[in-house]
Design an enzyme around this catalytic site. Structure first.
Site, short mmCIF file in Angstrom:
data_model
loop_
_atom_site.label_atom_id
_atom_site.label_comp_id
_atom_site.label_asym_id
_atom_site.label_seq_id
_atom_site.Cartn_x
_atom_site.Cartn_y
_atom_site.Cartn_z
N SER A 1 42.49 40.94 35.89
CA SER A 1 41.28 41.47 35.26
C SER A 1 39.98 40.85 35.75
O SER A 1 38.91 41.25 35.30
CB SER A 1 41.36 41.30 33.75
N LYS B 1 32.53 38.05 28.76
CA LYS B 1 33.49 39.11 28.40
C LYS B 1 33.65 39.13 26.88
O LYS B 1 33.73 38.08 26.24
CB LYS B 1 34.84 38.83 29.08
N SER C 1 40.24 44.32 33.65
CA SER C 1 39.62 44.73 32.42
C SER C 1 38.19 44.17 32.26
O SER C 1 37.42 44.68 31.46
CB SER C 1 40.47 44.27 31.22
#
Lengths: 99, 467
Positions: free
Chosen positions: B175, B76, B150
């Site tokens: 997320s 990420k 996310s």
């Protein structure tokens, strides 16, 4: 607690505190959105009777001390690597005027 | 049923004997990155081919062949990788190349992982659909729909690739579970503090947890095992790690309040799976009335308060977006950069958090939310006295279309996190596993299992039964 009034003036003041310049168009857009969140969501907590200790972390943690030892770190040159050419000078970071 | 030949563990075992397998798999993944870029599916934020080749050359010479030997790992964007642009999906950090690896990256490298690429996400993790960023990832099952947020890019690429790969994600309020559910992958969010946050670009310090996404539970669990562990550089890092013994699971409970709030399409798929589970476990229903009513409010107060303080450091100096300072007072300069580079969503959250911490409101909002959080954690702990695991649909909906997301107000957006926020607020470990596809939409549906603190093992053994 008395119900908070979410006005354009309040949001503008908060934004200024947070170092954000909002345009009029942004204010027009954000005020109703933020009002909805504060009044319909955040303010729900008003009705909860919570005498418990606050959980600043989800579990229990305690302070841990470490020895005050010198360790290898980044060099001055490396520290400056991410600064733009304009914002470094003679091995230092350059910033805006403070006074 | 997951075949052993499909797992990372199997690949590593073979790769240790034959390095050509590492090269072949990597070539496959790189082709996929290029294809997904060409199709503008937007899973990848940053990919540096030269850096990857350098890692492969080193790996070839390595004497120790670790648990992730030769496995490509995507990361990420919010997690710092040395020398690779790491900007948490934000314009304000554009160009920032960390001088160090996050602890999770050090650990993954030490076990032979290839750090392949950075994946797309909502700016600073602010979102449920990975739409609050410049590169919006598209769901591999239907490109008109969201990957979830996310950690959307990581989950999307995990589902997209046909090769061996695992992803490192991060969850503040859901997320990892949300995009895993929307993309039909498996996502594990560990107990708060189990994985070091050193090198994570913070969203909310008391909520952020780095975790994993894989094609199956075993892959996600293996990566978690590698990245978990004590780290003195994170003051909230836990010293003892997760419980090693296998705890037998007997009693499960479906959280009724969350289940009831879901779309019929989701309920149908999840109910079918729950009926099957009754062959293996006692399955009852439980109600968490305080969590269903107050968790979202408490969460969003805490998350925005912590985010607004974290983002205060971003001011256009030293790294990331920078401007012209000549003739400007620092207040004017900071405000100019911040106003220009933060997205609307970041601005809204900064305003909300700054408001809730302001004198006159702090006790009513920030402190109150922290007290309510204690109540909500207690409610979970009480439920765990009776049940080994708690279950709910991961998301109340299947991955929505971008055209539907555009119509949601910010508050309606927040409400989508109903099922994932409570466990995240309480720092409880949870897993999301695919349990089927919606009848109409044909989109994946995830089931989420929540365990008590540090009982990650229960999640693995449960997920294996599910698969």
């Amino acid at each position: 607690m008395a119900k908070v009034e979410v006005t354009k003036e309040l949001i503008a003041k908060v934004a200024k505190n947070a170092r954000l310049n909002l345009t009029d168009a942004e204010l027009e857009k954000f005020v109703p959105q933020i009002k909805e969140i504060i009044l319909d969501s955040f303010s729900l907590l008003d009705e909860v009777d919570a005498k418990e200790e606050p959980s600043f972390q989800p579990g229990s943690i305690s302070n841990r001390m470490r020895k005050d030892e010198v360790k290898k770190s980044i060099t001055q040159e490396e520290a400056l690597k991410n600064a733009s050419q304009k914002l470094r000078e003679n091995g230092y970071f350059k910033g805006p005027k403070v006074l | 049923m997951v075949k052993r030949e499909e797992t990372i563990a199997f690949f590593v075992e073979k790769a240790k004997e034959d390095f050509a397998l590492v090269e072949k798999n990597l070539a496959g993944v790189i082709t996929e990155i290029k294809n997904s870029n060409a199709k503008k599916l937007n899973y990848i934020e940053e990919f540096d081919a030269a850096d990857v080749l350098r890692q492969v050359a080193e790996l070839k010479k390595a004497k120790y062949k670790g648990k992730l030997f030769g496995v490509p790992v995507t990361v990420k964007d919010a997690i710092c990788v040395k020398g690779i642009e790491s900007k948490a999906g934000s314009k304000i950090l554009k160009g920032y190349k960390p001088l160090f690896d996050a602890n999770v990256i050090e650990r993954a490298r030490a076990e032979g992982a290839i750090i392949l690429a950075k994946t797309t996400q909502d700016e600073f993790g602010f979102g449920t659909f990975a739409t609050h960023t410049e590169k919006v990832p598209k769901n591999p099952f239907d490109n008109e729909r969201s990957c979830g947020g996310s950690s959307g890019g990581g989950a999307g690429f995990t589902a997209f690739t046909k090769n061996f790969h695992v992803a490192i994600g991060e969850s503040t309020g859901g997320s990892i579970a949300c995009p895993a559910s929307f993309c039909g992958s498996v996502g594990i969010t560990p107990t708060y503090g189990l994985v070091s946050r050193y090198g994570l670009i913070d969203y909310a310090n008391s909520l952020d947890k780095i975790g994993t996404i894989g094609k199956n539970a075993e892959d996600a669990a293996l990566l978690l095992e590698v990245i978990a562990g004590y780290d003195a550089r994170d003051s909230t890092s836990l010293q003892n790690g997760f419980k090693k013994e296998d705890a037998p699971i007997k009693r499960l409970a479906v959280i009724k309040d969350f289940f009831d709030g879901c779309d019929d399409e989701v309920k149908k798929v999840v109910q079918k799976k729950i009926n099957e589970l009754k062959k293996f476990y006692e399955v009852e229903e439980v109600s968490l009335p305080l969590n269903v009513k107050y968790a979202l409010a408490a969460y969003y107060i805490i998350a925005t308060c912590e985010a607004s303080t974290n983002l205060a450091k971003l001011s256009g100096l030293r790294y990331g977006a920078q401007g012209e300072v000549e003739g400007k007072h620092f207040d004017a300069y900071f405000s100019e950069i911040r106003s220009k580079e933060f997205s609307d969503e970041a601005k809204r959250r900064i305003i909300l958090g700054t408001f809730a911490r302001m004198s006159g409101y702090r006790d009513a909002y920030y402190l109150k939310a922290m007290r309510v959080r204690t109540k909500l954690i207690n409610e979970f702990n009480n439920a765990f006295k009776q049940y080994d695991l708690l279950l709910n649909p991961t998301m109340p909906v299947v991955a929505p279309k971008f055209s539907e997301i555009e119509k949601l107000t910010p508050l309606q957006n927040f409400a989508m996190d109903l099922c994932t926020v409570p466990a995240n607020l309480a720092g409880l470990p949870h897993i999301s596993v695919n349990v089927g596809f919606g009848e109409e939409s044909k989109m994946p549906v995830g089931l989420m299992a929540i365990a008590p603190h540090l009982q990650e093992k229960r999640l693995y053994s449960f997920a294996k039964v599910m698969e």
